[in-house]
Design an enzyme around this catalytic site. Structure first.
Site, PDB file in Angstrom:
ATOM      1  N   LYS A   1       0.851  -1.190   0.000  1.00  0.00           N
ATOM      2  CA  LYS A   1       0.000   0.000   0.000  1.00  0.00           C
ATOM      3  C   LYS A   1       0.887   1.240   0.000  1.00  0.00           C
ATOM      4  O   LYS A   1       1.919   1.277   0.676  1.00  0.00           O
ATOM      5  CB  LYS A   1      -0.898   0.009   1.238  1.00  0.00           C
ATOM      6  CG  LYS A   1      -1.834   1.207   1.356  1.00  0.00           C
ATOM      7  CD  LYS A   1      -2.496   1.274   2.725  1.00  0.00           C
ATOM      8  CE  LYS A   1      -3.399   0.106   2.983  1.00  0.00           C
ATOM      9  NZ  LYS A   1      -4.110   0.224   4.281  1.00  0.00           N
TER      10      LYS A   1
ATOM     11  N   LYS B   1      -7.155  -6.158  -2.710  1.00  0.00           N
ATOM     12  CA  LYS B   1      -8.059  -5.430  -1.828  1.00  0.00           C
ATOM     13  C   LYS B   1      -8.677  -4.248  -2.579  1.00  0.00           C
ATOM     14  O   LYS B   1      -7.954  -3.435  -3.151  1.00  0.00           O
ATOM     15  CB  LYS B   1      -7.295  -4.936  -0.599  1.00  0.00           C
ATOM     16  CG  LYS B   1      -6.805  -6.064   0.306  1.00  0.00           C
ATOM     17  CD  LYS B   1      -5.789  -5.585   1.323  1.00  0.00           C
ATOM     18  CE  LYS B   1      -6.362  -4.547   2.252  1.00  0.00           C
ATOM     19  NZ  LYS B   1      -5.343  -4.086   3.229  1.00  0.00           N
TER      20      LYS B   1
END
Length: 234
Positions: free
Chosen positions: A28, A89
């Site tokens: 991320k 995700k």
């Protein structure tokens, strides 16, 4: 058994988090939003790097803060999954058409993509209502997170009872469960009894609790202690 998810922003952090005992490594970019994505070539490079390790935790990757438009969502999920990660995700917001996005991702899930929905506790008043749709579409998991990282952590937006109902309902539908969103080490004792599959951290892992800063091995060790490992085979 609740496991520790560590969000990492660089290849160096990937290695550091693995050595520090994180149970899942989450790719991320915290400087690019709540679910800021690594570039696709960076994700692929991280996968290649991790595959050289004798033992490695699973890798997940976010797809960025996307509008709730089915074409944009499905394209990015497919591209990210093709990089070789274990989970993709995708953040689902109440604005736009999240239900259509979930339905559009069903073919990707049926083809084998392991998709985890991120539902933002500070945006949804009732994120639970999407859980049956996620299970029906073949998603493998659902996590509660927060979109506004400066507006307080998860426990500011949801009570323990609400979190417990989310975990229980998701688990009953066969979904992996996770809780995240500016969690602190001090939050762990309240969350462990809820028994989510994962607790996710970024801010609490960083120097000075700055989510855009560098990962701090000491902070990681403290969280590893707070989320204890049990049997390695569990």
């Amino acid at each position: 058994m609740t496991r520790l998810l560590a969000s990492v922003a660089t290849l160096d952090e990937l290695t550091l988090a693995a050595r520090g005992g994180a149970d899942i490594l989450d790719l991320k970019d915290p400087k690019a939003g709540a679910l800021g994505a690594w570039p696709l070539d960076g994700i692929a490079r991280a996968v290649r790097e991790a595959r050289r390790w004798p033992v490695r935790p699973p890798l997940s990757a976010t797809v960025g803060d996307l509008p709730m438009a089915p074409a944009a969502v499905t394209g990015r999920v497919a591209e990210t999954w093709a990089c070789g990660v274990d989970y993709v995700k995708i953040g689902l917001c109440p604005s736009g058409d999240p239900a259509a996005c979930v339905a559009a991702l069903e073919p990707e899930a049926r083809r084998g993509a392991r998709i985890v929905a991120m539902l933002f506790a500070d945006l949804w008043t009732d994120a639970n209502r999407l859980l049956p749709d996620l299970a029906q579409a073949g998603f493998v998991g659902a996590m509660l997170d927060t979109a506004g990282k400066g507006a307080g952590g998860l426990l500011r937006h949801k009570t323990n009872g609400e979190l417990a109902r989310f975990v229980e309902q998701a688990r009953g539908l066969g979904l992996l469960t996770g809780l995240a969103g500016s969690l602190r080490r001090e939050d762990v004792p309240a969350l462990l009894p809820l028994a989510p599959d994962y607790l996710g951290f970024r801010t609490a892992l960083c120097v000075g609790a700055d989510r855009g800063g560098a990962l701090d091995p000491t902070a990681l060790a403290a969280l590893r202690h707070a989320v204890p490992r049990r049997l390695a085979s569990a």
